[in-house]
Design a protein around this motif. Structure first.
Motif, mmCIF file in Angstrom:
data_model
loop_
_atom_site.group_PDB
_atom_site.id
_atom_site.type_symbol
_atom_site.label_atom_id
_atom_site.label_comp_id
_atom_site.label_asym_id
_atom_site.label_seq_id
_atom_site.Cartn_x
_atom_site.Cartn_y
_atom_site.Cartn_z
ATOM 1 N N UNK A 140 3.263 4.425 9.915
ATOM 2 C CA UNK A 140 4.019 4.394 8.668
ATOM 3 C C UNK A 140 4.124 2.966 8.152
ATOM 4 N N UNK A 141 4.306 2.020 9.070
ATOM 5 C CA UNK A 141 4.293 0.606 8.655
ATOM 6 C C UNK A 141 2.988 0.282 7.942
ATOM 7 N N UNK A 142 1.874 0.723 8.540
ATOM 8 C CA UNK A 142 0.553 0.441 7.981
ATOM 9 C C UNK A 142 0.401 1.095 6.608
ATOM 10 N N UNK A 143 0.937 2.296 6.445
ATOM 11 C CA UNK A 143 0.870 2.992 5.160
ATOM 12 C C UNK A 143 1.596 2.183 4.087
ATOM 13 N N UNK A 144 2.797 1.729 4.407
ATOM 14 C CA UNK A 144 3.569 0.960 3.433
ATOM 15 C C UNK A 144 2.853 -0.342 3.068
ATOM 16 N N UNK A 148 1.699 0.014 -0.570
ATOM 17 C CA UNK A 148 2.775 -0.654 -1.291
ATOM 18 C C UNK A 148 2.440 -2.103 -1.573
ATOM 19 N N UNK A 149 3.409 -2.824 -2.077
ATOM 20 C CA UNK A 149 3.242 -4.240 -2.391
ATOM 21 C C UNK A 149 4.314 -5.050 -1.681
ATOM 22 N N UNK A 150 3.888 -6.044 -0.899
ATOM 23 C CA UNK A 150 4.784 -6.936 -0.135
ATOM 24 C C UNK A 150 5.657 -6.169 0.856
ATOM 25 N N UNK A 151 5.123 -5.113 1.436
ATOM 26 C CA UNK A 151 5.876 -4.339 2.420
ATOM 27 C C UNK A 151 5.318 -4.515 3.832
ATOM 28 N N UNK A 152 4.466 -5.526 4.013
ATOM 29 C CA UNK A 152 3.944 -5.826 5.341
ATOM 30 C C UNK A 152 4.940 -6.626 6.152
ATOM 31 N N UNK A 153 4.512 -7.092 7.324
ATOM 32 C CA UNK A 153 5.409 -7.843 8.206
ATOM 33 C C UNK A 153 6.601 -6.994 8.609
#
Length: 228
Positions: A140-144, A148-153
């Motif tokens: 789910x982290x990887x999906x975001x 998405x935009x700027x939803x890493x880390x």
């Protein structure tokens, strides 16, 4: 992988906090799936946006300004956010009522589109998130991060936890623990490290019966500067 027994981690954390009850009072609780599924989609966009603006800034400053954000962006209504033309976004980014940062403001329509796309497939973004298995929370982290935009880390994971989705967090203390016990090496956000972390947390969850969020909090409280 040789893991430390979670009961030993818990004992160390409870000792540092003074007692089992003192530790338990500090732990988060994920929302039940039915409650998670009922969260309005605009609240996801608002939370993602708030966490993005808090990145690299004083969190309280952003919180104090947030009522203005809600007003300027019409309560983060997904359909409205997806219909605003580019020139209006540039105008909104200069509004003195909010924190003026064009790059971060432009994440709002991008993430609104991600939410809208998930709604078309799953009925609501909340249903999509609720159905995602915590045993693959890094997925789910990887999906975001991808959609998405700027939803890493840690921005995506912190947003998920704030909304009540069960997730661990690779905070500084948790990362330090995983490295000290040779569970991860190399980059924190590499596929290899994330898979190793997920495997460790899944095994601790099987051992303890606790949600991932509590496991990561207990690990953090067992070391670092969390002795009081």
């Amino acid at each position: 992988m040789t893991l430390e027994k979670f009961s030993d981690i818990y004992y160390r954390a409870a000792t540092r906090k003074g007692s089992n009850s003192a530790l338990e009072q500090r732990l988060s609780h994920p929302k039940p799936l039915d409650e998670l599924s009922e969260i309005p989609d605009d609240r996801w966009l608002a939370t993602f946006s708030q966490k993005i603006f808090q990145s690299g800034m004083n969190w309280q400053v952003v919180r104090n300004k947030w009522p203005n954000f809600e007003e300027v962006f019409w309560g983060f209504d997904i359909e409205k956010m997806c219909l605003i033309p580019p020139e209006m976004w540039q105008k909104k980014a200069t509004d003195p009522a909010i924190i003026r940062h064009l790059g971060k403001v432009m994440t709002i329509p991008h993430n609104a589109q991600m939410i809208q796309d998930a709604c078309r497939k799953h009925g609501s973004f909340s249903a999509f998130v609720a159905q995602w298995p915590s045993s693959d929370i890094i997925g789910l982290w990887a999906y975001l991060k991808k959609h998405g935009s700027r939803l890493g880390g840690n921005t995506g994971p912190y947003s998920l936890r704030l909304m009540g989705k069960d997730t661990f967090i690779l905070s500084g203390d948790v990362e330090a623990y995983l490295r000290a016990h040779q569970i991860i090496d190399g980059g924190r956000d590499t596929r290899k490290s994330l898979l190793a972390a997920q495997e460790a947390f899944n095994r601790w969850q099987q051992e303890s019966g606790r949600p991932l969020c509590q496991i990561s909090q207990i690990i953090a409280y067992s070391m670092g500067d969390n002795s009081h």
